[in-house]
Design a protein around this motif. Sequence first.
Motif, short mmCIF file in Angstrom:
data_model
loop_
_atom_site.label_atom_id
_atom_site.label_comp_id
_atom_site.label_asym_id
_atom_site.label_seq_id
_atom_site.Cartn_x
_atom_site.Cartn_y
_atom_site.Cartn_z
N VAL A 95 0.83 -1.20 0.00
CA VAL A 95 0.00 0.00 0.00
C VAL A 95 0.87 1.25 0.00
CG1 VAL A 95 -1.87 1.25 1.14
CG2 VAL A 95 -1.73 -1.24 1.37
N ALA A 96 0.65 2.11 -0.96
CA ALA A 96 1.30 3.42 -1.00
C ALA A 96 0.29 4.45 -0.51
CB ALA A 96 1.77 3.76 -2.40
N HIS A 154 0.92 8.88 -12.13
CA HIS A 154 0.44 7.58 -11.66
C HIS A 154 -0.26 6.87 -12.81
CE1 HIS A 154 -3.13 10.13 -11.23
NE2 HIS A 154 -3.85 9.03 -11.27
N GLU A 155 -0.15 5.56 -12.80
CA GLU A 155 -0.72 4.77 -13.88
C GLU A 155 -1.20 3.43 -13.34
OE1 GLU A 155 0.57 2.91 -18.25
OE2 GLU A 155 1.96 4.18 -17.11
N ALA A 156 -2.42 3.06 -13.71
CA ALA A 156 -2.96 1.76 -13.30
C ALA A 156 -2.24 0.65 -14.06
CB ALA A 156 -4.45 1.70 -13.56
N ALA A 191 -1.81 -3.98 -14.22
CA ALA A 191 -2.56 -5.21 -13.98
C ALA A 191 -2.52 -5.63 -12.52
CB ALA A 191 -1.99 -6.33 -14.86
N SER A 192 -1.49 -5.21 -11.80
CA SER A 192 -1.33 -5.62 -10.40
C SER A 192 -1.52 -4.47 -9.41
CB SER A 192 0.06 -6.22 -10.20
OG SER A 192 1.07 -5.30 -10.58
N GLY A 193 -1.97 -3.31 -9.87
CA GLY A 193 -2.19 -2.18 -8.97
C GLY A 193 -1.88 -0.86 -9.62
N TYR A 194 -0.83 -0.18 -9.11
CA TYR A 194 -0.44 1.14 -9.64
C TYR A 194 1.07 1.28 -9.70
CZ TYR A 194 -5.21 2.83 -9.54
OH TYR A 194 -6.54 2.99 -9.82
N SER A 222 12.20 10.84 -10.69
CA SER A 222 12.14 9.68 -11.60
C SER A 222 12.30 8.33 -10.92
CB SER A 222 13.20 9.82 -12.71
OG SER A 222 12.95 10.98 -13.47
N LYS A 223 11.95 8.24 -9.64
CA LYS A 223 11.93 6.95 -8.95
C LYS A 223 10.55 6.33 -9.10
CE LYS A 223 16.14 7.48 -7.56
NZ LYS A 223 16.36 8.74 -8.29
N LYS A 224 10.51 5.00 -9.22
CA LYS A 224 9.24 4.31 -9.44
C LYS A 224 8.78 3.60 -8.17
CE LYS A 224 9.93 3.49 -14.39
NZ LYS A 224 10.07 2.46 -15.46
N ILE A 225 7.46 3.67 -7.94
CA ILE A 225 6.84 3.01 -6.80
C ILE A 225 5.76 2.09 -7.37
CG2 ILE A 225 5.52 3.31 -4.68
CD1 ILE A 225 6.57 6.37 -4.93
N ARG A 226 5.88 0.80 -7.12
CA ARG A 226 4.86 -0.15 -7.54
C ARG A 226 4.09 -0.61 -6.30
NH1 ARG A 226 9.35 -1.25 -10.68
NH2 ARG A 226 9.01 -1.08 -12.94
N CYS A 227 2.77 -0.56 -6.40
CA CYS A 227 1.94 -0.92 -5.25
C CYS A 227 0.67 -1.63 -5.71
CB CYS A 227 1.58 0.32 -4.43
SG CYS A 227 0.69 1.59 -5.36
N LYS A 228 0.11 -2.45 -4.82
CA LYS A 228 -1.17 -3.11 -5.09
C LYS A 228 -2.33 -2.13 -4.89
CE LYS A 228 0.45 -7.61 -3.39
NZ LYS A 228 0.26 -8.64 -2.32
#
Length: 402
Positions: free
Chosen positions: A31-32, A211-213, A215-218, A225-231
């Motif tokens: 969770v972000a 932010h971009e939706a 298949a597994s969340g956002y 330019s750092k990326k955060i992947r979250c459900k």
Amino acid sequence: MDLYSGFPYWLIKNPLFNHVHELERDIQIDVAIIGSGITGALVAHELCTAGFACAIFDKRSIGTGSSAASTAQLQYEIDVPLHEMLDKVSEHTAVTAYKASLQSITDIEEVFKKTKIDAEFERKSSLYLASDKKGLKRIHKEFEVRKKYGIPVELLTQQDVKTQYNIDRLGALKNNEAAQMDAYKSAIELLKYHQQKHNLELYPYTNIVQHEATASGYELLTESSKKIRCKYLVIAAGYEAGTFLPEKVMDLISTYALVSEPMRPNQLWHEESLIWETAQPYFYMRTTRDHRIMMGGEDIKFKNEEVRDALLAKKTRKLLEKFTTVFPDIDIKCELAWCGTFSTTKDGLPYIGEYPGLDNMFFALGYGGKCFTFSMIAAQIIRNKLFGKYDERTAVFGFDRK
């Protein structure tokens, strides 16, 4: 935009959270949460406790947004009185909203009891004064409707108010269900608690620009330019949440507040109740643990920061003048004054939950003057949603409410 100007009492009273590192690498998390004020802190509390791995991101220093400028009065009353809300929304929505707000004060108290955090939480009575004859009619209507729906309230006559509080007003509503706390300390200590107990990750000075939706969340992208992947993504950024919303759902308001020099305890009023009035924009006051008087109000529509800030001295004088109309015998001097920006909605209710079509993105937007109680409600609704648990409050505070 700067959320406030001047010297908010809580930031002078408390040390800043010594956590200075922005996000410096790509990460993946359950969770972000965007926003590190009381709303983000309570959301993190509920989700971390439930077993979710969480990270909080804020473009400012931790906890120094709107929460730091709040007067932190916890009242079940919503900005729109119940008898007026019944004309704006359904009976079920209005009554459920008020009862949920009432319950949330106890729920917040339990959070600090269980975590053993000293948030300077204190139970208080609440006094709603009739400013004039029109206000007296208003409180009589409000009294009847609250009694009808079983919401705790007491009607005080002009003599009652004079005898108990030495205030010259035509009448008042009183209840013993309110509370107050330290706005900044409560958020900071809660974040520290979960940082230590549940490895809550905190990233100040980290601005989310995209932010971009997936298949597994956002997937989120920071300014560096750092990326955060979250459900799951939780937006707890107040009016700044507009970046993530497809439509405007709130109006911006400029508000003003001050805190007095320390008072002698015998100078303060009966029970040190939270006091506010029927006049609009309403005037409100409370006390602090170190025997100061804190007050606020003089709200106006927000135009820009320059206009808001330029009015600070004038609005401070008006707040002091209003105080003397309530307590002419109390000699008070201003120690600190500040102004801030907050959001309101047409029906006085917050927006909580998923915006239609934006799956797995949850909004915790406690708009209005009672944002602390709404923050607790939002945290619980989001937790329940992630567990697939039905919560009747979802429809009451959701974006598609009637």
